[in-house]
Design a protein around this motif. Structure first.
Motif, PDB file in Angstrom:
ATOM      1  N   VAL A 179       0.705  -1.314  -0.226  1.00  0.00           N
ATOM      2  CA  VAL A 179       0.001   0.478  -0.186  1.00  0.00           C
ATOM      3  C   VAL A 179       0.717   1.118   0.404  1.00  0.00           C
ATOM      4  N   LEU A 180       1.060   2.270  -1.450  1.00  0.00           N
ATOM      5  CA  LEU A 180       1.248   2.893  -0.824  1.00  0.00           C
ATOM      6  C   LEU A 180       0.203   4.572  -0.822  1.00  0.00           C
ATOM      7  N   ILE A 181       0.421   5.578   0.429  1.00  0.00           N
ATOM      8  CA  ILE A 181      -0.101   6.217   0.905  1.00  0.00           C
ATOM      9  C   ILE A 181       0.464   7.621   0.455  1.00  0.00           C
ATOM     10  N   THR A 182      -0.591   8.015  -0.873  1.00  0.00           N
ATOM     11  CA  THR A 182      -0.496   9.312  -0.793  1.00  0.00           C
ATOM     12  C   THR A 182      -0.457  10.525   0.558  1.00  0.00           C
ATOM     13  N   GLY A 183       0.139  11.739   0.365  1.00  0.00           N
ATOM     14  CA  GLY A 183      -0.563  13.038   1.395  1.00  0.00           C
ATOM     15  C   GLY A 183      -0.334  13.749   0.797  1.00  0.00           C
ATOM     16  N   ASN A 193       4.620  10.823   1.015  1.00  0.00           N
ATOM     17  CA  ASN A 193       4.746   9.319   0.210  1.00  0.00           C
ATOM     18  C   ASN A 193       4.595   8.148   1.099  1.00  0.00           C
ATOM     19  N   SER A 194       3.892   7.448   1.421  1.00  0.00           N
ATOM     20  CA  SER A 194       3.775   6.238   2.764  1.00  0.00           C
ATOM     21  C   SER A 194       3.355   4.727   2.043  1.00  0.00           C
ATOM     22  N   LEU A 195       4.891   4.323   2.287  1.00  0.00           N
ATOM     23  CA  LEU A 195       4.722   2.914   1.396  1.00  0.00           C
ATOM     24  C   LEU A 195       5.145   1.532   2.286  1.00  0.00           C
ATOM     25  N   TYR A 196       4.193   0.836   2.188  1.00  0.00           N
ATOM     26  CA  TYR A 196       4.091  -0.160   3.622  1.00  0.00           C
ATOM     27  C   TYR A 196       3.538  -2.159   3.116  1.00  0.00           C
ATOM     28  N   THR A 197       4.485  -3.179   3.985  1.00  0.00           N
ATOM     29  CA  THR A 197       3.525  -4.094   2.897  1.00  0.00           C
ATOM     30  C   THR A 197       4.242  -4.906   4.403  1.00  0.00           C
ATOM     31  N   ARG A 198       3.494  -5.765   4.780  1.00  0.00           N
ATOM     32  CA  ARG A 198       3.245  -6.841   6.072  1.00  0.00           C
ATOM     33  C   ARG A 198       3.483  -6.408   7.256  1.00  0.00           C
ATOM     34  N   ARG A 200       3.702  -3.645   8.028  1.00  0.00           N
ATOM     35  CA  ARG A 200       4.708  -2.179   8.591  1.00  0.00           C
ATOM     36  C   ARG A 200       5.803  -1.552   7.140  1.00  0.00           C
ATOM     37  N   LEU A 201       5.414  -0.116   7.859  1.00  0.00           N
ATOM     38  CA  LEU A 201       5.799   1.173   6.856  1.00  0.00           C
ATOM     39  C   LEU A 201       7.392   0.479   6.531  1.00  0.00           C
ATOM     40  N   ILE A 202       7.771   0.654   5.121  1.00  0.00           N
ATOM     41  CA  ILE A 202       9.221   0.289   4.681  1.00  0.00           C
ATOM     42  C   ILE A 202       9.555   1.265   3.674  1.00  0.00           C
ATOM     43  N   ARG A 203       9.154   2.967   3.744  1.00  0.00           N
ATOM     44  CA  ARG A 203       9.714   3.586   2.199  1.00  0.00           C
ATOM     45  C   ARG A 203       8.890   4.559   3.308  1.00  0.00           C
ATOM     46  N   THR A 204       9.491   5.878   3.760  1.00  0.00           N
ATOM     47  CA  THR A 204       8.414   7.383   2.825  1.00  0.00           C
ATOM     48  C   THR A 204       9.310   8.206   2.044  1.00  0.00           C
ATOM     49  N   ASP A 205       8.784   8.875   1.313  1.00  0.00           N
ATOM     50  CA  ASP A 205       8.839   9.733   0.536  1.00  0.00           C
ATOM     51  C   ASP A 205       8.520  11.259   0.431  1.00  0.00           C
ATOM     52  N   ASN A 206       9.403  12.070   0.765  1.00  0.00           N
ATOM     53  CA  ASN A 206       8.647  14.004   0.961  1.00  0.00           C
ATOM     54  C   ASN A 206       8.821  14.494  -0.655  1.00  0.00           C
ATOM     55  N   TRP A 207       8.348  14.888  -1.108  1.00  0.00           N
ATOM     56  CA  TRP A 207       8.465  16.215  -1.979  1.00  0.00           C
ATOM     57  C   TRP A 207       7.955  17.303  -1.788  1.00  0.00           C
ATOM     58  N   LYS A 208       8.684  18.129  -2.219  1.00  0.00           N
ATOM     59  CA  LYS A 208       8.553  19.295  -2.128  1.00  0.00           C
ATOM     60  C   LYS A 208       5.800  19.723  -2.524  1.00  0.00           C
ATOM     61  N   ARG A 209       5.924  20.409  -1.792  1.00  0.00           N
ATOM     62  CA  ARG A 209       4.115  20.371  -2.132  1.00  0.00           C
ATOM     63  C   ARG A 209       4.293  21.620  -3.366  1.00  0.00           C
ATOM     64  N   LEU A 210       3.289  21.116  -4.526  1.00  0.00           N
ATOM     65  CA  LEU A 210       3.588  22.610  -5.313  1.00  0.00           C
ATOM     66  C   LEU A 210       2.126  23.354  -5.209  1.00  0.00           C
ATOM     67  N   PRO A 211       2.219  24.519  -6.024  1.00  0.00           N
ATOM     68  CA  PRO A 211       1.224  25.149  -5.640  1.00  0.00           C
ATOM     69  C   PRO A 211      -0.448  25.410  -6.078  1.00  0.00           C
ATOM     70  N   HIS A 212      -0.186  24.763  -6.940  1.00  0.00           N
ATOM     71  CA  HIS A 212      -1.787  24.003  -7.677  1.00  0.00           C
ATOM     72  C   HIS A 212      -2.642  22.800  -7.433  1.00  0.00           C
ATOM     73  N   ILE A 235       9.179  -4.127  -6.774  1.00  0.00           N
ATOM     74  CA  ILE A 235       7.740  -2.260  -6.040  1.00  0.00           C
ATOM     75  C   ILE A 235       8.245  -1.382  -5.535  1.00  0.00           C
ATOM     76  N   ILE A 236       9.808  -1.677  -4.853  1.00  0.00           N
ATOM     77  CA  ILE A 236      10.382  -0.357  -4.561  1.00  0.00           C
ATOM     78  C   ILE A 236      10.993   0.476  -5.873  1.00  0.00           C
ATOM     79  N   ASP A 237      11.735  -0.062  -6.010  1.00  0.00           N
ATOM     80  CA  ASP A 237      12.202   0.740  -7.495  1.00  0.00           C
ATOM     81  C   ASP A 237      11.186   1.455  -8.434  1.00  0.00           C
ATOM     82  N   SER A 238      10.434   0.650  -8.895  1.00  0.00           N
ATOM     83  CA  SER A 238       8.978   1.301  -9.810  1.00  0.00           C
ATOM     84  C   SER A 238       7.747   2.331  -9.210  1.00  0.00           C
ATOM     85  N   VAL A 239       7.955   2.374  -7.291  1.00  0.00           N
ATOM     86  CA  VAL A 239       7.911   3.214  -6.645  1.00  0.00           C
ATOM     87  C   VAL A 239       8.497   4.219  -6.521  1.00  0.00           C
TER      88      VAL A 239
END
Length: 285
Positions: A179-183, A193-198, A200-212, A235-239
């Motif tokens: 499950v990849l939940i986008t923020g 964006n948070s990636l989960y499997t089994r 548990r949380l296995i990865r987070t990615d933080n992106w600059k919030r765009l204005p629109h 899966i991880i590389d694809s995400v």
């Protein structure tokens, strides 16, 4: 003769604005180096401001579209978007059971960007019961994650108080692998964006919030992930690759009408754009 590209089959509604839906999937999949295949689930009356009407196709038409393609062309990944009706969900579930080795990426489209309801409570229950056990990667935004995870709660208002970790755990319990939940809809300085499997949380990615506000960002992300998986990436590389592509498309987005911006899916990432994400690899698989 050159090797043909991988094939990605998208189930989605048609969007005349080409911001979301089948048209968005086609552009994204092609931009990611794969060949797009398209099964239309519904016709919509929509523009960049929202969805004004929706006409689901007859389930038999969805099944005939799909099986005709599958009998002719090898498919390397499925991407599910707006499905249109409970009967169509049942048809797609049967098809997925017949092709258990094909990975499935699902963008659970429950409402439009402005809040137009596109999925009934009956459809949500069918998605949970029939589709999620077959899904390889689910890509809900935080609103969709809470609604999907706690669809069986009597007090739907209380579901908004649940943490995203709790939502992911409930969704994984349905049988989907990741499950990849986008923020985007969370009130945070950056989009996390948070990636989960089994469980548990296995990865987070933080992106600059765009204005629109953007029309079709979820379609773009899910289609890009499906294309990356079809191309043989993990899966991880694809995400990771799909998030980079989607952020670049959004940052280069444009406003063709009076409503939301649309991602420019034909942009090309620069080195600068690829370094705008702060990644935290919590646990490698």
């Amino acid at each position: 003769m050159s090797q043909p590209p991988p094939n990605v089959l998208s189930f989605a509604s048609s969007d005349s604005s080409c911001g979301a839906g089948s048209q968005a999937d086609i552009m994204t999949i092609a931009s990611m180096g794969c060949h797009p295949l398209s099964v239309i689930t519904a016709l919509t009356v929509q523009d960049t401001s929202g969805v004004h009407d929706l006409l689901p196709l007859e389930p038999d038409w969805v099944e005939r579209q799909t099986r005709t393609i599958l009998n002719d062309i090898p498919v390397h990944a499925f991407k599910l978007g707006l499905l249109g009706s409970d009967a169509i969900i049942n048809v797609i579930a049967e098809i997925l059971l017949d092709y258990p080795d094909i990975p499935v990426v699902m963008d659970p489209v429950l409402a439009s960007g402005r809040g137009d309801e596109l999925t009934t409570e009956i459809m949500i229950k069918s998605i949970r019961k029939l589709l999620l056990p077959r899904v390889t990667l689910l890509t809900p935004n935080s609103l969709e994650a809470r609604r999907l995870a706690f669809a069986d709660e009597v007090d739907t208002a209380s579901s908004h108080s649940h943490s995203l970790d709790a939502c992911a755990s409930r969704l994984l319990d349905t049988g989907c692998d990741f499950v990849l939940i986008t923020g985007t809809h969370e009130h945070t300085a950056q989009v996390t964006n948070s990636l989960y499997t089994r469980g548990r949380l296995i990865r987070t990615d933080n992106w600059k919030r765009l204005p629109h506000s953007y029309h079709g960002s979820g379609c773009t992300l899910a289609s890009a992930i499906a294309a990356s998986i079809a191309s043989g990436q993990t899966i991880i590389d694809s995400v990771i690759a799909a998030q980079s592509y989607t952020w670049g498309a959004l940052s280069a987005g444009f406003q063709p009408g009076l409503g939301q911006y649309i991602p420019d899916r034909h942009f090309r990432n620069s080195i600068k754009e690829q370094t705008t994400c702060t990644q935290q690899n919590i646990e490698e698989q």
